[in-house]
Design a protein around this motif. Sequence first.
Motif, PDB file in Angstrom:
ATOM      1  N   ALA A  16       0.878  -1.173   0.000  1.00  0.00           N
ATOM      2  CA  ALA A  16       0.000   0.000   0.000  1.00  0.00           C
ATOM      3  C   ALA A  16       0.910   1.216   0.000  1.00  0.00           C
ATOM      4  CB  ALA A  16      -0.880   0.015   1.242  1.00  0.00           C
ATOM      5  N   GLU A  23       0.938   2.961  -7.190  1.00  0.00           N
ATOM      6  CA  GLU A  23       0.801   1.585  -6.692  1.00  0.00           C
ATOM      7  C   GLU A  23       1.953   0.696  -7.155  1.00  0.00           C
ATOM      8  OE1 GLU A  23      -1.474   3.342  -8.265  1.00  0.00           O
ATOM      9  OE2 GLU A  23      -3.135   3.587  -6.859  1.00  0.00           O
TER      10      GLU A  23
ATOM     11  N   THR B 155     -10.251  10.828   9.226  1.00  0.00           N
ATOM     12  CA  THR B 155      -9.881   9.535   8.642  1.00  0.00           C
ATOM     13  C   THR B 155      -8.390   9.272   8.840  1.00  0.00           C
ATOM     14  OG1 THR B 155      -9.329  10.618   6.564  1.00  0.00           O
ATOM     15  CG2 THR B 155     -11.625   9.878   6.839  1.00  0.00           C
ATOM     16  N   HIS B 156      -7.971   8.046   8.531  1.00  0.00           N
ATOM     17  CA  HIS B 156      -6.523   7.791   8.607  1.00  0.00           C
ATOM     18  C   HIS B 156      -5.770   8.601   7.554  1.00  0.00           C
ATOM     19  CE1 HIS B 156      -8.043   4.678   5.842  1.00  0.00           C
ATOM     20  NE2 HIS B 156      -6.873   4.749   5.255  1.00  0.00           N
ATOM     21  N   GLN B 157      -6.431   8.846   6.397  1.00  0.00           N
ATOM     22  CA  GLN B 157      -5.766   9.678   5.377  1.00  0.00           C
ATOM     23  C   GLN B 157      -5.507  11.088   5.908  1.00  0.00           C
ATOM     24  OE1 GLN B 157      -8.476   7.800   4.698  1.00  0.00           O
ATOM     25  NE2 GLN B 157      -8.208   6.723   2.754  1.00  0.00           N
ATOM     26  N   SER B 200      -5.692  -7.989   9.362  1.00  0.00           N
ATOM     27  CA  SER B 200      -6.088  -6.683   8.818  1.00  0.00           C
ATOM     28  C   SER B 200      -6.225  -6.770   7.304  1.00  0.00           C
ATOM     29  CB  SER B 200      -5.062  -5.622   9.205  1.00  0.00           C
ATOM     30  OG  SER B 200      -3.803  -5.907   8.627  1.00  0.00           O
ATOM     31  N   HIS B 201      -7.060  -5.909   6.736  1.00  0.00           N
ATOM     32  CA  HIS B 201      -7.374  -5.970   5.306  1.00  0.00           C
ATOM     33  C   HIS B 201      -6.904  -4.743   4.542  1.00  0.00           C
ATOM     34  CE1 HIS B 201      -9.715  -9.676   5.826  1.00  0.00           C
ATOM     35  NE2 HIS B 201      -9.953  -9.175   7.012  1.00  0.00           N
ATOM     36  N   ASP B 202      -7.199  -3.559   5.048  1.00  0.00           N
ATOM     37  CA  ASP B 202      -6.741  -2.335   4.376  1.00  0.00           C
ATOM     38  C   ASP B 202      -5.399  -1.964   5.010  1.00  0.00           C
ATOM     39  OD1 ASP B 202      -6.162   0.422   3.924  1.00  0.00           O
ATOM     40  OD2 ASP B 202      -8.267   0.806   3.434  1.00  0.00           O
ATOM     41  N   SER B 203      -4.320  -2.173   4.269  1.00  0.00           N
ATOM     42  CA  SER B 203      -2.975  -2.040   4.871  1.00  0.00           C
ATOM     43  C   SER B 203      -2.669  -0.613   5.333  1.00  0.00           C
ATOM     44  CB  SER B 203      -1.908  -2.482   3.872  1.00  0.00           C
ATOM     45  OG  SER B 203      -2.123  -3.821   3.521  1.00  0.00           O
ATOM     46  N   LEU B 204      -3.105   0.366   4.544  1.00  0.00           N
ATOM     47  CA  LEU B 204      -2.819   1.758   4.902  1.00  0.00           C
ATOM     48  C   LEU B 204      -3.553   2.134   6.196  1.00  0.00           C
ATOM     49  CD1 LEU B 204      -1.087   3.966   3.558  1.00  0.00           C
ATOM     50  CD2 LEU B 204      -3.169   4.801   2.445  1.00  0.00           C
ATOM     51  N   ALA B 205      -4.790   1.693   6.312  1.00  0.00           N
ATOM     52  CA  ALA B 205      -5.563   1.949   7.535  1.00  0.00           C
ATOM     53  C   ALA B 205      -4.983   1.151   8.700  1.00  0.00           C
ATOM     54  CB  ALA B 205      -7.024   1.577   7.319  1.00  0.00           C
TER      55      ALA B 205
END
Lengths: 182, 256
Positions: A16, A23, B155-157, B200-205
């Motif tokens: 990510a 990407e 958000t994490h972003q 975990s699924h969304d790596s950035l989050a």
Amino acid sequence: MVDINEPVIWIKNPAAVFAQNCEGGVVIQGQKIIEIVKLGQSPKTQIDDTYDASESVLLPGLINTHHHFYQTLTRAYPEALNKELFPWLKSLYKVWANIQPEMLAVSTELALSELLLSGCTTASDHHYLFPSQLENAIDIQVEEAQKLGMRVVLTRGSMSLGEKDGGLPPQSVVQTKEQILG
Amino acid sequence: MIQIALAPCSPFSVTTDLMIETAALAEQYDVRLHTHLAETIDEEKFCLEKFGLRTVDYLESVGWLSDRTWLAHGIHFNKQEIEKLGQNGVGICHCPTSNMMLASGICHSLELEEAGSIIGLGVDGSASNDGSNMIAELRQAMYLQRLRYGASKITHQKAYDWATKGSAALLGRSDIGEIAVGKQADLALFKLDELRFSGSHDSLAALLLCGAQKADRVMIAGQWKVMDGKIIGQDESELISRHSNAAKKLRQLANA
């Protein structure tokens, strides 16, 4: 400017990334990013070396914009526990007045190391403590930052309003305006 | 690699004329200005009693309302003050852990941003954090700000933005804080191979939600500085030993 003789490195396919259209990773030459690579694509630039980032989350280096490195010497300090700012400061000013040059050096090294290991690449330090033995504090910090190769924004802080003039800090840690600006 | 700025400590420890002359010096040398402001209600009371002004009025009176200035904390502002800071482009470094530790308050980050201020992050401390962990600070910022604005707005972003582009802008830097062509190759890579990330699924989050503590690799200006979670060439236990001895010696000096 990018030196064309420097090797080109592709940090490839991160798991990510916090960047748009990146990407496929980033391409580095010398000190700079020279290309970002879209999903499923390969760099247009000829690559000398590849780092497989498929198990990594890639972020821009984090930037810390407020710190006091010397305070790593007084973590969890008994007399300062469970207090709010003013009483907390009053418990610590008189301790900090005793910091020696070698203590500032090692606290700067430790704080920068801890930051670096947590993904921080640029750190600003607000150093405002210049008792007589620490007048070259910023020079000490420059030396430590250079040893680690970290990007830093060092600030020449100051305190000039001591207790006798109605300020919070004791006189032992304040300087005159002339000493500060000189 | 080394940038210098000017930073009188705070209204309660610096004389008015020093604040004024520091602003003039910053203008002369084209460097940035930094100080603590509106961290606590005690400070607000101090400014009212000593100068007869609230903190932002005091800042204005000493010539510091400028886009050259970034403030640490910036918590206790009213609506008019937020507007004034935003219109003048004054930046704010949010220091969530320190603000919780000293029970100082919660920064009005989104209102300041809407008014025009830049928000960045700082670990502060280290005695008021008491750590210096930057990735952990993003998590703290995200969660503390959620208490004020709710989960969907913070958000994490948003936390990543504050700690990268936002922080770079506070320092007046356009060469760092972003992965883009032409920027400095300053990068942090984190692996999700610890117990805390499993499932975990969304790596950035996940990096923030599961509480990352340590980068696997870090690059500054195109050079690897950290590999396999270690600073290249550093003996970490030797550093801890030197530092903890210095801390013990300081306590002895203070109690002598």
